[in-house]
Structures are given as structure tokens and as C-alpha cells.
Motif scaffolding. Sequence first.
Motif, PDB file in Angstrom:
ATOM      1  N   ASN A  54      38.878  25.667  28.041  1.00 48.53           N
ATOM      2  CA  ASN A  54      39.979  25.660  27.070  1.00 48.53           C
ATOM      3  C   ASN A  54      40.105  27.001  26.365  1.00 48.53           C
ATOM      4  O   ASN A  54      41.220  27.494  26.120  1.00 48.53           O
ATOM      5  N   VAL A  55      38.966  27.618  26.035  1.00 44.56           N
ATOM      6  CA  VAL A  55      38.978  28.945  25.414  1.00 44.56           C
ATOM      7  C   VAL A  55      39.597  29.964  26.373  1.00 44.56           C
ATOM      8  O   VAL A  55      40.432  30.789  25.984  1.00 44.56           O
ATOM      9  N   ALA A  56      39.198  29.899  27.644  1.00 46.98           N
ATOM     10  CA  ALA A  56      39.707  30.849  28.633  1.00 46.98           C
ATOM     11  C   ALA A  56      41.213  30.740  28.793  1.00 46.98           C
ATOM     12  O   ALA A  56      41.902  31.747  29.025  1.00 46.98           O
ATOM     13  N   ARG A  57      41.747  29.531  28.660  1.00 48.30           N
ATOM     14  CA  ARG A  57      43.190  29.339  28.822  1.00 48.30           C
ATOM     15  C   ARG A  57      43.980  29.886  27.634  1.00 48.30           C
ATOM     16  O   ARG A  57      45.200  30.008  27.705  1.00 48.30           O
ATOM     17  N   GLU A  58      43.293  30.231  26.548  1.00 53.09           N
ATOM     18  CA  GLU A  58      43.940  30.962  25.458  1.00 53.09           C
ATOM     19  C   GLU A  58      44.124  32.429  25.827  1.00 53.09           C
ATOM     20  O   GLU A  58      44.902  33.144  25.187  1.00 53.09           O
TER      21      GLU A  58
END
Length: 264
Positions: free
Chosen positions: A25-29
Amino acid sequence: MKSNPRILITNDDGIDAPGIKVLENVAREISDDVWVVAPQTNQSGVGHKFTLGHELEIEQRDKQIFAINGSPADCIVTGMTHLLKDKKADLVLSGVNRGQNIADLVNCSGTAAGAREGALQGALGIALSQSMDFSNEHMIEWDCSKAYGAQVIKQIMASARGTETYYNVNFPRCEAKDVTGVEVVPHQRFSTSPFEYYPSDNEGKHFVAILQTPTPLTPGADCVRLLEHNAITVTPLLLQQTDMAELKRLEGAFQFSKANHDAG
């Protein structure tokens, strides 16, 4: 680094661990080009192990999500040289690990090894871990990782120079509002290895475990800053491990005489 980088994620807790979903989820930011290649099972403490001489298998779990019956290093090699061989990842993220990876533990950490192998493969490698209280192993909060993960990764991306350095990031065990800041610090060098023999209740068997933290601790290193001051710690680590000062000091120290193998 370019905008919308290709990101490859792994971990050592296993593909079903909650921390890897946090990291996804962090990476998709940061990007919409995110891939996950992670171990099928828990691989904590395997370090930079490769599963040599044994067949590995790729299990596709979802679009761009794969599990490997191997180590974090196996996963990065498989991802970079096979699954993503036509367009390799720009950024390799490893974690978010369940528990801190600080001090000399970076030497045996599978999380750190995932980032290290990413750097060895030519990407920017970043290991990320969420600190926890190991006296209550069922209690871990991911608030700090979720709140600050993308921010810290973006700052490393903006500051990094080349891929000879990889980065070890630890998030403190506190509420996100109580984080004191981001600090670039060295990792703690312990006075001795923290690992020791621990007897099992089963006769003739034992564990290798960390029973206590060696002291003294350096006030400005990762242990103290993370655990006592609620700082997010960032530690840059080198792929080149040669002690260059010692190399220079030893120049000329070894004398060589060619052995005489002439027949008697």
C-alpha cells in the motif's frame, strides 16, 4: 530517480505476513507499477542465503504478485532476472518486517538481504522494519509505517547517489503523532554477539536466541534513537565491505618467497 518507478517488493516474514501488505500500500503511493515476489513461508534470520542446488517454484497469487519457495535473496534474483528481466525494477523494497532490524542484526536479517540483493542487481534497495515489543509478540502496531513509509522512501529516492549504498529504515513503536523525526544514524556495534544458547524444555534440544541486549549502547546509534527517542532511523550501508584503511595498512606486510619444487 524517475517518476513512477518500477517497484519490486519482498520480505522475510513470508508473503502472507501483514507487513508486506502495508508495504504494498505504501509503494502504491509512489508508483502504479508495483510487483511482489516474496517467500512462501517465514524466512526470518536467513540473511543473504541462496537456495542453491534445490529446485525453486513460482506460485502466482495475483496479478504481479508471486510467491517463491525460497529466501528473500532468491525472490529478488527471480524477480529481477526472470519475471522483470525485460524491464527491471528501479526500486527494491524489503519489508515491512515484523520487529526492528537494528544494530548487528543487519548481518543476519533476511529483510536487509532483500534490499542488499536489490542493490547488487542494480536497483535502489531499501529495507523497512516496524519496531515492536518482543515481550508481547502478539501486539504490533503498523501506524508509523503506514503514516511515514512513503515519505521516507521518497526522501531516500531523492537523496540517493548510485546503487553502491542500500538503506535500512526502522519505524518506532509509538503512535504516528509521537514520532520525533527522521534521523540518519549508524547501526549499533555490539560489544559481543547478542545470540546465545538457550535450553529447550525438551531434553537434548536447545534454541539459539537473543536473551539480552549487549551493553553499553552508543547514544547516537540506531538502538537508542529508535527505541528510546521514537525516531525513524535511516542507516546507509555499503555493498563494498572491504576495510580500505586496513587494506592500506597491510600493503607490503606480506612477504612472498616462491616455493622450490625442483626434484631432489
